[in-house]
Design a protein around this motif. Sequence first.
Motif, PDB file in Angstrom:
ATOM      1  N   SER A 438       0.830  -1.198   0.000  1.00 20.67           N
ATOM      2  CA  SER A 438       0.000   0.000   0.000  1.00 20.67           C
ATOM      3  C   SER A 438       0.870   1.256   0.000  1.00 20.67           C
ATOM      4  O   SER A 438       0.556   2.249  -0.671  1.00 20.67           O
ATOM      5  N   PHE A 439       1.959   1.208   0.746  1.00 19.17           N
ATOM      6  CA  PHE A 439       2.888   2.342   0.778  1.00 19.17           C
ATOM      7  C   PHE A 439       3.479   2.594  -0.614  1.00 19.17           C
ATOM      8  O   PHE A 439       3.519   3.734  -1.091  1.00 19.17           O
ATOM      9  N   ILE A 440       3.939   1.533  -1.252  1.00 26.05           N
ATOM     10  CA  ILE A 440       4.532   1.667  -2.591  1.00 26.05           C
ATOM     11  C   ILE A 440       3.508   2.200  -3.587  1.00 26.05           C
ATOM     12  O   ILE A 440       3.787   3.110  -4.373  1.00 26.05           O
ATOM     13  N   TYR A 441       2.308   1.638  -3.537  1.00 22.47           N
ATOM     14  CA  TYR A 441       1.243   2.077  -4.446  1.00 22.47           C
ATOM     15  C   TYR A 441       0.923   3.556  -4.224  1.00 22.47           C
ATOM     16  O   TYR A 441       0.882   4.349  -5.178  1.00 22.47           O
ATOM     17  N   THR A 442       0.707   3.943  -2.963  1.00 22.25           N
ATOM     18  CA  THR A 442       0.304   5.313  -2.655  1.00 22.25           C
ATOM     19  C   THR A 442       1.400   6.307  -2.995  1.00 22.25           C
ATOM     20  O   THR A 442       1.136   7.355  -3.609  1.00 22.25           O
ATOM     21  N   LEU A 443       2.631   5.997  -2.623  1.00 16.52           N
ATOM     22  CA  LEU A 443       3.735   6.907  -2.912  1.00 16.52           C
ATOM     23  C   LEU A 443       3.937   7.061  -4.425  1.00 16.52           C
ATOM     24  O   LEU A 443       4.193   8.157  -4.927  1.00 16.52           O
ATOM     25  N   THR A 444       3.820   5.976  -5.151  1.00 15.48           N
ATOM     26  CA  THR A 444       3.952   6.046  -6.615  1.00 15.48           C
ATOM     27  C   THR A 444       2.904   6.958  -7.218  1.00 15.48           C
ATOM     28  O   THR A 444       3.207   7.801  -8.073  1.00 15.48           O
ATOM     29  N   VAL A 445       1.655   6.821  -6.786  1.00 16.26           N
ATOM     30  CA  VAL A 445       0.579   7.665  -7.312  1.00 16.26           C
ATOM     31  C   VAL A 445       0.825   9.134  -6.961  1.00 16.26           C
ATOM     32  O   VAL A 445       0.680  10.022  -7.809  1.00 16.26           O
ATOM     33  N   LEU A 446       1.215   9.403  -5.714  1.00 13.61           N
ATOM     34  CA  LEU A 446       1.479  10.779  -5.291  1.00 13.61           C
ATOM     35  C   LEU A 446       2.599  11.404  -6.118  1.00 13.61           C
ATOM     36  O   LEU A 446       2.484  12.541  -6.592  1.00 13.61           O
ATOM     37  N   LEU A 447       3.684  10.682  -6.294  1.00 12.09           N
ATOM     38  CA  LEU A 447       4.821  11.197  -7.056  1.00 12.09           C
ATOM     39  C   LEU A 447       4.465  11.428  -8.513  1.00 12.09           C
ATOM     40  O   LEU A 447       4.818  12.451  -9.103  1.00 12.09           O
ATOM     41  N   HIS A 448       3.757  10.500  -9.070  1.00  9.17           N
ATOM     42  CA  HIS A 448       3.437  10.606 -10.493  1.00  9.17           C
ATOM     43  C   HIS A 448       2.479  11.753 -10.761  1.00  9.17           C
ATOM     44  O   HIS A 448       2.589  12.454 -11.779  1.00  9.17           O
ATOM     45  N   GLU A 449       1.527  11.974  -9.866  1.00  9.04           N
ATOM     46  CA  GLU A 449       0.567  13.050 -10.068  1.00  9.04           C
ATOM     47  C   GLU A 449       1.199  14.424  -9.927  1.00  9.04           C
ATOM     48  O   GLU A 449       0.740  15.393 -10.530  1.00  9.04           O
ATOM     49  N   ALA A 450       2.257  14.544  -9.116  1.00 11.55           N
ATOM     50  CA  ALA A 450       2.840  15.852  -8.816  1.00 11.55           C
ATOM     51  C   ALA A 450       4.178  16.112  -9.494  1.00 11.55           C
ATOM     52  O   ALA A 450       4.754  17.176  -9.322  1.00 11.55           O
ATOM     53  N   SER A 451       4.677  15.164 -10.257  1.00 10.83           N
ATOM     54  CA  SER A 451       6.055  15.275 -10.734  1.00 10.83           C
ATOM     55  C   SER A 451       6.212  15.865 -12.120  1.00 10.83           C
ATOM     56  O   SER A 451       7.319  16.179 -12.533  1.00 10.83           O
ATOM     57  N   ASN A 452       5.126  15.975 -12.892  1.00  6.86           N
ATOM     58  CA  ASN A 452       5.198  16.520 -14.253  1.00  6.86           C
ATOM     59  C   ASN A 452       6.289  15.840 -15.079  1.00  6.86           C
ATOM     60  O   ASN A 452       7.172  16.481 -15.637  1.00  6.86           O
ATOM     61  N   ARG A 453       6.212  14.523 -15.136  1.00  2.00           N
ATOM     62  CA  ARG A 453       7.121  13.714 -15.950  1.00  2.00           C
ATOM     63  C   ARG A 453       8.583  13.868 -15.549  1.00  2.00           C
ATOM     64  O   ARG A 453       9.477  13.884 -16.393  1.00  2.00           O
ATOM     65  N   ALA A 454       8.811  13.987 -14.284  1.00  2.00           N
ATOM     66  CA  ALA A 454      10.191  14.110 -13.796  1.00  2.00           C
ATOM     67  C   ALA A 454      10.908  12.772 -13.894  1.00  2.00           C
ATOM     68  O   ALA A 454      10.287  11.712 -13.942  1.00  2.00           O
ATOM     69  N   ASP A 455      12.225  12.847 -13.914  1.00  2.00           N
ATOM     70  CA  ASP A 455      13.055  11.649 -13.825  1.00  2.00           C
ATOM     71  C   ASP A 455      13.306  11.399 -12.349  1.00  2.00           C
ATOM     72  O   ASP A 455      14.049  12.153 -11.694  1.00  2.00           O
ATOM     73  N   ILE A 456      12.682  10.374 -11.807  1.00  2.00           N
ATOM     74  CA  ILE A 456      12.742  10.102 -10.369  1.00  2.00           C
ATOM     75  C   ILE A 456      13.495   8.805 -10.118  1.00  2.00           C
ATOM     76  O   ILE A 456      13.262   7.798 -10.785  1.00  2.00           O
ATOM     77  N   ARG A 457      14.407   8.857  -9.136  1.00  2.00           N
ATOM     78  CA  ARG A 457      15.161   7.673  -8.725  1.00  2.00           C
ATOM     79  C   ARG A 457      15.069   7.525  -7.207  1.00  2.00           C
ATOM     80  O   ARG A 457      14.783   8.493  -6.497  1.00  2.00           O
ATOM     81  N   PHE A 458      15.331   6.309  -6.742  1.00  2.00           N
ATOM     82  CA  PHE A 458      15.260   6.029  -5.314  1.00  2.00           C
ATOM     83  C   PHE A 458      16.548   5.374  -4.827  1.00  2.00           C
ATOM     84  O   PHE A 458      17.179   4.601  -5.560  1.00  2.00           O
ATOM     85  N   THR A 459      16.893   5.673  -3.587  1.00  2.00           N
ATOM     86  CA  THR A 459      17.911   4.901  -2.873  1.00  2.00           C
ATOM     87  C   THR A 459      17.372   4.613  -1.480  1.00  2.00           C
ATOM     88  O   THR A 459      16.554   5.386  -0.959  1.00  2.00           O
ATOM     89  N   TYR A 460      17.823   3.515  -0.898  1.00  2.00           N
ATOM     90  CA  TYR A 460      17.345   3.161   0.451  1.00  2.00           C
ATOM     91  C   TYR A 460      18.516   2.561   1.229  1.00  2.00           C
ATOM     92  O   TYR A 460      18.913   1.427   0.998  1.00  2.00           O
ATOM     93  N   GLU A 461      19.065   3.364   2.121  1.00  2.00           N
ATOM     94  CA  GLU A 461      20.185   2.940   2.954  1.00  2.00           C
ATOM     95  C   GLU A 461      19.980   3.459   4.368  1.00  2.00           C
ATOM     96  O   GLU A 461      19.498   4.591   4.559  1.00  2.00           O
ATOM     97  N   ASN A 462      20.367   2.658   5.338  1.00  2.00           N
ATOM     98  CA  ASN A 462      20.308   3.060   6.745  1.00  2.00           C
ATOM     99  C   ASN A 462      18.935   3.608   7.144  1.00  2.00           C
ATOM    100  O   ASN A 462      18.817   4.666   7.752  1.00  2.00           O
ATOM    101  N   ARG A 463      17.934   2.895   6.744  1.00  2.00           N
ATOM    102  CA  ARG A 463      16.545   3.275   7.049  1.00  2.00           C
ATOM    103  C   ARG A 463      16.205   4.696   6.575  1.00  2.00           C
ATOM    104  O   ARG A 463      15.475   5.437   7.241  1.00  2.00           O
ATOM    105  N   THR A 464      16.747   5.042   5.422  1.00  2.00           N
ATOM    106  CA  THR A 464      16.448   6.345   4.821  1.00  2.00           C
ATOM    107  C   THR A 464      16.131   6.146   3.347  1.00  2.00           C
ATOM    108  O   THR A 464      16.957   5.636   2.589  1.00  2.00           O
ATOM    109  N   LEU A 465      14.942   6.558   2.959  1.00  2.00           N
ATOM    110  CA  LEU A 465      14.537   6.502   1.554  1.00  2.00           C
ATOM    111  C   LEU A 465      14.775   7.877   0.949  1.00  2.00           C
ATOM    112  O   LEU A 465      14.188   8.878   1.390  1.00  2.00           O
ATOM    113  N   ARG A 466      15.660   7.934  -0.043  1.00  2.00           N
ATOM    114  CA  ARG A 466      15.922   9.193  -0.743  1.00  2.00           C
ATOM    115  C   ARG A 466      15.198   9.176  -2.088  1.00  2.00           C
ATOM    116  O   ARG A 466      15.319   8.215  -2.843  1.00  2.00           O
ATOM    117  N   ILE A 467      14.468  10.259  -2.347  1.00  2.00           N
ATOM    118  CA  ILE A 467      13.758  10.418  -3.609  1.00  2.00           C
ATOM    119  C   ILE A 467      14.455  11.519  -4.391  1.00  2.00           C
ATOM    120  O   ILE A 467      14.447  12.686  -3.986  1.00  2.00           O
TER     121      ILE A 467
END
Length: 507
Positions: A438-467
Amino acid sequence: MAKRTAIIDIGSNSARLVIFEKKSRYGFNLICEQKSKVRIGEGAYEKEGYLQPPGIKRAFLTLQSFLHTINKYQVNQTLCVATSALRDAPNREAFVQWIKKELGLAIKVIDGNKEARYGAIAANNLLPVKDGITIDIGGGSSDMALIKDGQIVDTYSLNLGTVRLKELFFDKGLTPEVTHEKATAYIQQELLQLPEHFRHALAIGIGGTARTLSRGIMRQTAYPLDKLHAFSYEIENHRSYLDAITLSSAKKLKRFGLKKNRFDTIREGTLIFKEILAHIGAERVISSAVGVREGVFLEQLLKRDNLKFPSTINPSIVSILDRFKPMVTLEKRRKARQKLASSLYSVLQKDIGDDKAYENELQYALKLSGIGKTLTIYRSHQHAFYIAMQELNYGFTHEQILLISLLLRMYGKELLNKPLFEQYKPLLPEKQTLLWLSFIYTLTVLLHEASNRADIRFTYENRTLRILSDKPLHLVKEKIKALEKPVPFAIIIEDEKSIPKNTLLGI
């Protein structure tokens, strides 16, 4: 192919009309369904198969009514097939010609193998199965097909039907025990004709008997989802229930939770079904709400595709997208959003650890995420949930239907709708897995609706998600802060700032 196609199926017990509307190359939906218990084969099995006047009259009046409905729906093409009772009747040609003359309806009498093949085409395309044996118990015959690796490899028709058994054994006034004994011997003798390779652990139950029994088992077990198609059960767990029905008197059938309109032939049908299951070595049954009618339709729809939907096509998904037309309609944008979710699912595997087991369901939910807005933008996620629960019928297990639907429903601050989770808990992934999805689904929808076709990448280290984004994500930042997380971790957004460097703030 015609935009609207009507299929009439004249069986020994019932006649049915369905009308399908085709929206696109592979998209279709049912827009009308009618049924009448014509019992055209009534009295025929004791009269050398000849159709009798009462059944003929009921059939005529029913077909006449069906044609009125077909005219009202402005159908482009009508196909009519007839099965066991007509093919066994010496006077079938007289009946067919009479109907053609009086009503202008052409009836195609099909043999048992063709009937079995139609049922198998429907099951092979519209159920989540690749292997098994279809069993369609009608009034005069039981038609079976062997499916292996998504291909129909053989068919067979047995002279075992509910009306046939009723007239030969159950209407003779014998005790239930004697009736059961004589009818069982008759069935077992007929089953000796079935080819040896008709053996499989999975039985695919098609037709009224199988559907009625599945409904009864669902009620007996308080099954949480009110959806017959693709419901499955282990035979051993319900053997005593099936045995009791076959030995019951007609007056006591109501205690089994069965539909009253099936009382007249359910003992006969259950006995046939039970003996076939034992003979083929079945361990599990999956229920089909589709059969001959859908097979006739799909034979035309898929004639250029070797009678099989392409592996990338799910007809329910196509039909929903055709009818509800979500806002994200461009294929490129849809693929970008799905790629975003897949990337996020991958980087979070360090904590999820499920090897992306539910990626298909997640991707289907994202495809459908805008369908609720077709009705209204307010509470659109709730509308999407109800649409999916009703319309996700073909090619999915009940577990998949519920997961996709609940992902559509759980859009917002909270990741879990607790009442729905408790209601459907036996069919859902464990709670923690559901929270992550649910988190992945919701975050994806939020990002896609507000990003205006941005190039988005993720990293996840030390309990930190970087967008990381090459465009501003200002509108989504507040929503992400309020979003519930499956486990405690930080979310940092690194985006391109939208305020020019030389701007004087506050003026």
